[in-house]
Design a protein around this motif. Structure first.
Motif, PDB file in Angstrom:
ATOM      1  N   PHE A  35      71.829  50.651  59.489  1.00 19.69           N
ATOM      2  CA  PHE A  35      70.902  50.907  60.596  1.00 19.69           C
ATOM      3  C   PHE A  35      70.627  49.643  61.418  1.00 19.69           C
ATOM      4  CE2 PHE A  35      69.756  54.016  57.257  1.00 19.69           C
ATOM      5  CZ  PHE A  35      70.098  55.181  57.929  1.00 19.69           C
ATOM      6  N   ASP A  36      71.650  48.820  61.558  1.00 21.76           N
ATOM      7  CA  ASP A  36      71.600  47.606  62.374  1.00 21.76           C
ATOM      8  C   ASP A  36      70.515  46.640  61.906  1.00 21.76           C
ATOM      9  OD1 ASP A  36      73.666  48.513  64.007  1.00 21.76           O
ATOM     10  OD2 ASP A  36      72.273  49.583  65.328  1.00 21.76           O
ATOM     11  N   GLY A  37      70.214  46.666  60.613  1.00 19.25           N
ATOM     12  CA  GLY A  37      69.192  45.793  60.073  1.00 19.25           C
ATOM     13  C   GLY A  37      69.733  44.433  59.687  1.00 19.25           C
ATOM     14  N   TYR A  38      68.820  43.568  59.268  1.00 21.00           N
ATOM     15  CA  TYR A  38      69.203  42.196  58.943  1.00 21.00           C
ATOM     16  C   TYR A  38      68.369  41.695  57.766  1.00 21.00           C
ATOM     17  CZ  TYR A  38      69.270  37.092  59.206  1.00 21.00           C
ATOM     18  OH  TYR A  38      69.370  35.759  58.903  1.00 21.00           O
ATOM     19  N   LEU A  39      69.033  41.033  56.832  1.00 23.42           N
ATOM     20  CA  LEU A  39      68.354  40.354  55.736  1.00 23.42           C
ATOM     21  C   LEU A  39      68.969  38.971  55.564  1.00 23.42           C
ATOM     22  CD1 LEU A  39      67.794  42.956  52.850  1.00 23.42           C
ATOM     23  CD2 LEU A  39      66.047  41.708  54.144  1.00 23.42           C
ATOM     24  N   PRO A  40      68.167  37.922  55.542  1.00 20.90           N
ATOM     25  CA  PRO A  40      68.725  36.565  55.366  1.00 20.90           C
ATOM     26  C   PRO A  40      69.419  36.431  54.016  1.00 20.90           C
ATOM     27  CG  PRO A  40      66.412  36.508  56.091  1.00 20.90           C
ATOM     28  CD  PRO A  40      66.716  37.922  55.716  1.00 20.90           C
ATOM     29  N   ASP A  41      70.607  35.844  54.018  1.00 19.22           N
ATOM     30  CA  ASP A  41      71.300  35.606  52.756  1.00 19.22           C
ATOM     31  C   ASP A  41      70.841  34.271  52.165  1.00 19.22           C
ATOM     32  OD1 ASP A  41      72.526  33.711  54.343  1.00 19.22           O
ATOM     33  OD2 ASP A  41      74.351  34.894  54.621  1.00 19.22           O
ATOM     34  N   ILE A  42      71.389  33.913  51.017  1.00 19.72           N
ATOM     35  CA  ILE A  42      70.969  32.695  50.326  1.00 19.72           C
ATOM     36  C   ILE A  42      71.226  31.459  51.182  1.00 19.72           C
ATOM     37  CG2 ILE A  42      71.315  31.246  48.290  1.00 19.72           C
ATOM     38  CD1 ILE A  42      69.921  33.888  47.735  1.00 19.72           C
ATOM     39  N   ALA A  43      72.380  31.426  51.842  1.00 26.37           N
ATOM     40  CA  ALA A  43      72.715  30.270  52.674  1.00 26.37           C
ATOM     41  C   ALA A  43      71.713  30.111  53.811  1.00 26.37           C
ATOM     42  CB  ALA A  43      74.132  30.422  53.226  1.00 26.37           C
ATOM     43  N   THR A  44      71.340  31.233  54.422  1.00 26.91           N
ATOM     44  CA  THR A  44      70.376  31.188  55.521  1.00 26.91           C
ATOM     45  C   THR A  44      69.006  30.742  55.031  1.00 26.91           C
ATOM     46  OG1 THR A  44      71.541  32.991  56.639  1.00 26.91           O
ATOM     47  CG2 THR A  44      69.288  32.523  57.349  1.00 26.91           C
ATOM     48  N   ILE A  45      68.606  31.248  53.868  1.00 28.76           N
ATOM     49  CA  ILE A  45      67.314  30.855  53.295  1.00 28.76           C
ATOM     50  C   ILE A  45      67.272  29.358  53.029  1.00 28.76           C
ATOM     51  CG2 ILE A  45      65.808  31.111  51.294  1.00 28.76           C
ATOM     52  CD1 ILE A  45      66.692  34.036  51.141  1.00 28.76           C
ATOM     53  N   ASN A  46      68.393  28.799  52.539  1.00 28.41           N
ATOM     54  CA  ASN A  46      68.447  27.354  52.289  1.00 28.41           C
ATOM     55  C   ASN A  46      68.333  26.563  53.585  1.00 28.41           C
ATOM     56  OD1 ASN A  46      68.707  27.628  49.499  1.00 28.41           O
ATOM     57  ND2 ASN A  46      70.939  27.793  49.605  1.00 28.41           N
ATOM     58  N   LEU A  47      68.955  27.072  54.652  1.00 26.26           N
ATOM     59  CA  LEU A  47      68.844  26.409  55.952  1.00 26.26           C
ATOM     60  C   LEU A  47      67.417  26.464  56.473  1.00 26.26           C
ATOM     61  CD1 LEU A  47      72.124  27.660  57.702  1.00 26.26           C
ATOM     62  CD2 LEU A  47      71.617  25.335  56.936  1.00 26.26           C
ATOM     63  N   ILE A  48      66.744  27.599  56.247  1.00 21.14           N
ATOM     64  CA  ILE A  48      65.361  27.740  56.688  1.00 21.14           C
ATOM     65  C   ILE A  48      64.467  26.744  55.956  1.00 21.14           C
ATOM     66  CG2 ILE A  48      63.369  29.302  56.738  1.00 21.14           C
ATOM     67  CD1 ILE A  48      65.373  31.611  56.999  1.00 21.14           C
ATOM     68  N   LYS A  49      64.716  26.561  54.660  1.00 19.49           N
ATOM     69  CA  LYS A  49      63.946  25.598  53.884  1.00 19.49           C
ATOM     70  C   LYS A  49      64.096  24.183  54.432  1.00 19.49           C
ATOM     71  CE  LYS A  49      64.058  28.154  49.505  1.00 19.49           C
ATOM     72  NZ  LYS A  49      64.559  28.155  48.099  1.00 19.49           N
ATOM     73  N   GLN A  50      65.233  23.925  55.077  1.00 24.59           N
ATOM     74  CA  GLN A  50      65.478  22.615  55.679  1.00 24.59           C
ATOM     75  C   GLN A  50      64.939  22.532  57.105  1.00 24.59           C
ATOM     76  OE1 GLN A  50      69.720  21.944  55.379  1.00 24.59           O
ATOM     77  NE2 GLN A  50      69.763  22.467  53.197  1.00 24.59           N
ATOM     78  N   GLY A  51      64.311  23.609  57.546  1.00 25.78           N
ATOM     79  CA  GLY A  51      63.722  23.620  58.878  1.00 25.78           C
ATOM     80  C   GLY A  51      64.657  24.074  59.973  1.00 25.78           C
ATOM     81  N   ASN A  52      65.812  24.631  59.606  1.00 24.81           N
ATOM     82  CA  ASN A  52      66.787  25.096  60.598  1.00 24.81           C
ATOM     83  C   ASN A  52      66.565  26.588  60.873  1.00 24.81           C
ATOM     84  OD1 ASN A  52      68.929  25.543  62.269  1.00 24.81           O
ATOM     85  ND2 ASN A  52      70.514  25.195  60.728  1.00 24.81           N
ATOM     86  N   PHE A  53      65.620  26.893  61.740  1.00 28.37           N
ATOM     87  CA  PHE A  53      65.305  28.285  62.048  1.00 28.37           C
ATOM     88  C   PHE A  53      66.307  28.903  63.022  1.00 28.37           C
ATOM     89  CE2 PHE A  53      61.327  26.492  60.577  1.00 28.37           C
ATOM     90  CZ  PHE A  53      60.861  27.487  59.735  1.00 28.37           C
ATOM     91  N   ALA A  54      67.208  28.068  63.555  1.00 27.37           N
ATOM     92  CA  ALA A  54      68.248  28.585  64.441  1.00 27.37           C
ATOM     93  C   ALA A  54      69.231  29.461  63.680  1.00 27.37           C
ATOM     94  CB  ALA A  54      68.986  27.432  65.123  1.00 27.37           C
ATOM     95  N   ALA A  55      69.200  29.400  62.345  1.00 21.90           N
ATOM     96  CA  ALA A  55      70.077  30.242  61.537  1.00 21.90           C
ATOM     97  C   ALA A  55      69.642  31.701  61.570  1.00 21.90           C
ATOM     98  CB  ALA A  55      70.097  29.737  60.089  1.00 21.90           C
ATOM     99  N   LEU A  56      68.423  31.960  62.015  1.00 22.59           N
ATOM    100  CA  LEU A  56      67.905  33.321  62.111  1.00 22.59           C
ATOM    101  C   LEU A  56      68.189  33.898  63.492  1.00 22.59           C
ATOM    102  CD1 LEU A  56      64.410  32.739  60.460  1.00 22.59           C
ATOM    103  CD2 LEU A  56      66.335  33.963  59.437  1.00 22.59           C
TER     104      LEU A  56
END
Length: 295
Positions: free
Chosen positions: A136-157
């Motif tokens: 249904f065209d949904g989105y869930l962050p994967d582990i790699a994306t979550i790690n990038l977010i923890k580093q402050g890289n919100f551009a991964a979303l």
């Protein structure tokens, strides 16, 4: 603050965050539910004035508008006048002659409770189709994306997710700030439309929105940050306040205190969603038209 208000507020925020992260049709279904319940309350306010709007027809075409906005944002703009025309034709062939008030309140119901909320769907869709990874065209962050977010890289979303959440946080900051400061320190009445609102609470609420947006623009690395964030926060703070006052004006005209009793401690759907109605189009065009000019 009553516990019922706190608990229902937490549940509403949790649902909004979940739907926002998932995006796609999950986000659309949430707004369809809000629009459906909100329009029921809106038309009750209208009927309290002795007006007979095309309620069922307006609700159906509004929900169709939200679905179409999910498929194509540009197509939703074309659907709006077609839907308005359909409502007028429906009223034209009723056994009872429709009045100007019947027509105008029906069209306002389409615009206020259908077309304007569709901009939240458009906003959340920014960047989402290319990053959808669940049905249904949904989105869930994967582990790699979550790690990038923890580093402050919100551009991964997806861009739509970050901007939608930023707008929500600004509105929540404005609402909480205005309510808290207004309740304990407010002395100057803002408007006769809503006697409980104070100048002190409103100013603090807008300041809260500005602060959240300025911080968000820095984390998202917007061009011109923090000034672009400050501008967006000011825009959201003022618009959410005016949306609240607009709904209060309608309730005052209808002679009711709350638009409904669905949400314990808060009133109806419109009482909680009024700050969001006019905000979405401005945030959408701020992000899609103004920000690209600054890059």
């Amino acid at each position: 603050m009553p516990w019922s208000r706190i608990i229902s507020g937490i549940i509403a925020i949790a649902l909004a965050l979940t739907a926002s992260v998932l995006g796609g049709w999950y986000f659309t279904f949430m707004f369809m539910a809000i629009v459906y319940l909100g329009q029921l309350e809106y038309f009750e306010l209208v009927r309290a004035k002795g007006i007979a709007p095309a309620a069922k027809t307006t609700i159906v075409v509004s929900l169709a508008l939200l679905a179409i906005a999910t498929v194509s944002s540009s197509l939703a703009d074309a659907v709006m006048p077609v839907a308005g025309t359909f409502i007028c034709f429906y009223l034209l062939f009723l056994p009872k002659l429709a009045s100007i008030a019947d027509i105008s309140t029906s069209i306002l119901g389409l615009f206020y409770c259908g077309y304007l909320p569709s901009y939240w769907i458009r906003l959340r869709l920014l960047g989402n189709p290319a990053m959808s990874n669940i049905p249904f065209d949904g989105y869930l962050p994967d582990i790699a994306t979550i790690n990038l977010i923890k580093q402050g890289n919100f551009a991964a979303l997806p861009q739509g997710l970050t901007v939608t959440l930023l707008a929500f946080f600004c509105i929540w900051a404005a609402d909480i700030g205005a309510y808290t400061i207004g309740k304990f320190f407010g002395r100057t009445r803002l408007s006769d439309i809503s006697p409980k609102k104070t100048v002190e609470g409103s100013v603090f609420g807008i300041a809260g929105s500005i602060t959240v947006a300025a911080i968000g623009s820095w984390y998202l690395h917007w061009a011109g940050s923090p000034w672009t964030g400050i501008a967006l926060g000011l825009l959201i703070g003022i618009t959410s306040l005016l949306g609240d006052l607009t709904e209060s004006m309608m309730k005052r005209d209808a002679g009711v205190k709350d638009s409904g009793q669905l949400i314990p401690g808060h009133g109806g759907i419109l009482d909680r969603a009024d700050s969001y109605v006019f905000t979405a189009p401005l945030v959408y065009y701020f992000v899609t038209l103004l920000l690209p000019l600054l890059e």
